[in-house]
Design a protein around this motif. Structure first.
Motif, mmCIF file in Angstrom:
data_model
loop_
_atom_site.group_PDB
_atom_site.id
_atom_site.type_symbol
_atom_site.label_atom_id
_atom_site.label_comp_id
_atom_site.label_asym_id
_atom_site.label_seq_id
_atom_site.Cartn_x
_atom_site.Cartn_y
_atom_site.Cartn_z
ATOM 1 N N ILE A 59 3.643 -1.303 -2.672
ATOM 2 C CA ILE A 59 2.567 -1.402 -2.075
ATOM 3 C C ILE A 59 2.106 0.163 -1.541
ATOM 4 N N PHE A 60 2.779 0.713 -1.054
ATOM 5 C CA PHE A 60 2.793 2.072 -0.439
ATOM 6 C C PHE A 60 2.268 3.128 -1.504
ATOM 7 N N LEU A 61 2.624 2.877 -2.799
ATOM 8 C CA LEU A 61 2.600 3.988 -3.707
ATOM 9 C C LEU A 61 1.277 3.636 -4.416
ATOM 10 N N PHE A 62 0.788 2.378 -4.477
ATOM 11 C CA PHE A 62 -0.326 1.903 -5.081
ATOM 12 C C PHE A 62 -1.307 2.389 -4.248
ATOM 13 N N GLY A 63 -1.387 2.035 -2.917
ATOM 14 C CA GLY A 63 -2.407 2.538 -1.899
ATOM 15 C C GLY A 63 -2.682 4.022 -1.963
ATOM 16 N N MET A 64 -1.355 4.853 -2.026
ATOM 17 C CA MET A 64 -1.774 6.185 -2.137
ATOM 18 C C MET A 64 -2.488 6.770 -3.224
ATOM 19 N N ALA A 65 -2.189 5.999 -4.292
ATOM 20 C CA ALA A 65 -2.888 6.339 -5.650
ATOM 21 C C ALA A 65 -4.381 5.920 -5.581
ATOM 22 N N LEU A 66 -4.391 4.893 -4.815
ATOM 23 C CA LEU A 66 -5.938 4.210 -4.761
ATOM 24 C C LEU A 66 -6.797 5.259 -3.773
ATOM 25 N N ALA A 67 -6.182 5.562 -2.699
ATOM 26 C CA ALA A 67 -6.812 6.509 -1.865
ATOM 27 C C ALA A 67 -7.159 7.831 -2.373
ATOM 28 N N GLY A 68 -6.542 8.299 -3.126
ATOM 29 C CA GLY A 68 -6.827 9.648 -4.054
ATOM 30 C C GLY A 68 -7.193 10.658 -3.122
ATOM 31 N N ASP A 69 -8.446 11.424 -2.972
ATOM 32 C CA ASP A 69 -8.676 12.584 -1.970
ATOM 33 C C ASP A 69 -9.175 12.186 -0.858
ATOM 34 N N ASP A 70 -9.174 10.586 -0.226
ATOM 35 C CA ASP A 70 -9.459 10.474 0.856
ATOM 36 C C ASP A 70 -8.514 10.347 1.981
ATOM 37 N N LEU A 71 -7.362 10.886 1.661
ATOM 38 C CA LEU A 71 -6.085 10.718 2.551
ATOM 39 C C LEU A 71 -6.262 11.504 3.890
ATOM 40 N N ALA A 72 -7.396 12.333 4.136
ATOM 41 C CA ALA A 72 -7.802 12.961 5.260
ATOM 42 C C ALA A 72 -8.501 11.897 6.293
ATOM 43 N N GLU A 73 -8.798 10.894 5.760
ATOM 44 C CA GLU A 73 -9.583 9.838 6.613
ATOM 45 C C GLU A 73 -8.350 9.321 7.721
ATOM 46 N N ALA A 74 -9.019 9.173 8.776
ATOM 47 C CA ALA A 74 -8.254 8.571 10.083
ATOM 48 C C ALA A 74 -7.647 7.403 9.885
ATOM 49 N N TRP A 75 -8.450 6.376 9.513
ATOM 50 C CA TRP A 75 -7.871 4.978 9.208
ATOM 51 C C TRP A 75 -6.607 4.944 8.099
ATOM 52 N N LEU A 76 -6.800 5.782 7.322
ATOM 53 C CA LEU A 76 -5.712 5.941 6.109
ATOM 54 C C LEU A 76 -4.428 6.474 6.723
ATOM 55 N N SER A 77 -4.674 7.472 7.341
ATOM 56 C CA SER A 77 -3.496 8.251 8.178
ATOM 57 C C SER A 77 -2.778 7.242 8.954
ATOM 58 N N VAL A 78 -3.582 6.670 9.968
ATOM 59 C CA VAL A 78 -2.919 5.554 10.902
ATOM 60 C C VAL A 78 -2.368 4.226 9.899
ATOM 61 N N SER A 79 -3.008 4.033 9.007
ATOM 62 C CA SER A 79 -2.265 2.821 7.989
ATOM 63 C C SER A 79 -0.896 3.386 7.333
ATOM 64 N N MET A 80 -0.866 4.381 6.855
ATOM 65 C CA MET A 80 0.468 5.081 6.297
ATOM 66 C C MET A 80 1.438 5.257 7.370
ATOM 67 N N THR A 81 1.025 5.785 8.576
ATOM 68 C CA THR A 81 1.981 6.100 9.605
ATOM 69 C C THR A 81 2.801 4.552 10.026
ATOM 70 N N LEU A 82 1.788 3.647 10.079
ATOM 71 C CA LEU A 82 2.190 2.381 10.554
ATOM 72 C C LEU A 82 3.161 1.815 9.528
ATOM 73 N N PHE A 83 2.776 1.912 8.379
ATOM 74 C CA PHE A 83 3.509 1.527 7.255
ATOM 75 C C PHE A 83 5.052 2.005 7.403
ATOM 76 N N ILE A 84 5.018 3.352 7.401
ATOM 77 C CA ILE A 84 6.339 4.052 7.478
ATOM 78 C C ILE A 84 7.012 3.526 8.724
ATOM 79 N N VAL A 85 6.530 3.444 9.731
ATOM 80 C CA VAL A 85 7.290 2.692 11.013
ATOM 81 C C VAL A 85 7.684 1.462 10.480
ATOM 82 N N ALA A 86 6.979 0.540 9.919
ATOM 83 C CA ALA A 86 7.281 -0.686 9.453
ATOM 84 C C ALA A 86 8.620 -0.840 8.684
ATOM 85 N N ILE A 87 8.552 0.286 7.891
ATOM 86 C CA ILE A 87 9.612 0.593 6.639
ATOM 87 C C ILE A 87 10.974 0.718 7.630
ATOM 88 N N VAL A 88 10.695 1.873 8.478
ATOM 89 C CA VAL A 88 12.100 2.146 9.474
ATOM 90 C C VAL A 88 12.534 1.027 9.859
#
Length: 171
Positions: A59-88
């Motif tokens: 899920i994380f990898l497909f989401g990263m590939a889907l985001a492409g160059d938009d990784l700097a957007e705040a909502w994507l950064s928050v989502s990825m951070t929350l995802f990593i917290v959930a994995i931990v």
């Protein structure tokens, strides 16, 4: 949206549906079977958590590939951070499931041994260095693990919901 982006979006949503649902169900039902002292089901739920936990990385990898160059957007950064917290947090749940299964097996073996033979003195058990299952006077085994799994599973489910809201709100 290009065809490859649509395919990535379909894979991302499909993996999210078919991995997060069973993963959440497995982690949230574990405390019930610890309380019932059903080692077989706890081991099964532990294995399910491991398999679907690895699947969430897709899920994380497909989401990263889907985001492409938009990784700097705040909502994507928050989502990825929350995802990593959930994995931990899922790693902590997996560890506690494994430990609870071990404690349940130890308690079952001790109960079986005490039914067949007279109980061993406390000094002999302490000298052997075996881990004694944590029990309350009422007979609860692995209550610490059960409580931690229940609490963390709820937090992880809440994190999945926050990520979903962020994805839908900003799509």
């Amino acid at each position: 949206m290009s065809t490859s982006d649509r395919l990535l979006l379909i894979l991302h949503i499909g993996f999210a549906i078919f991995t997060l649902g069973p993963l959440t169900a497995a982690t949230m039902s574990t405390p019930r079977y610890i309380r019932k002292r059903n080692v077989t089901v706890v081991r099964y739920l532990h294995r399910t958590t491991q398999i679907y936990g690895v699947g969430t990385l897709a899920i994380f990898l497909f989401g990263m590939a889907l985001a492409g160059d938009d990784l700097a957007e705040a909502w994507l950064s928050v989502s990825m951070t929350l995802f990593i917290v959930a994995i931990v947090l899922l790693l902590i749940v997996e560890r506690d499931q494994r430990k609870a299964a071990h404690l349940l097996e130890t308690a079952a073996a001790a109960a079986g041994a005490s039914a067949e033979a007279p109980p061993a003195p406390k000094e002999a058990a302490a000298a052997e260095g075996e881990e004694k299952p944590r029990e309350r006077p009422g007979g609860d085994v692995a209550q610490v693990e059960r409580g931690r799994i229940a609490a963390i599973s709820g937090v992880v489910a809440l994190i999945w919901l926050v990520i979903l809201v962020l994805m839908v709100w900003n799509a």
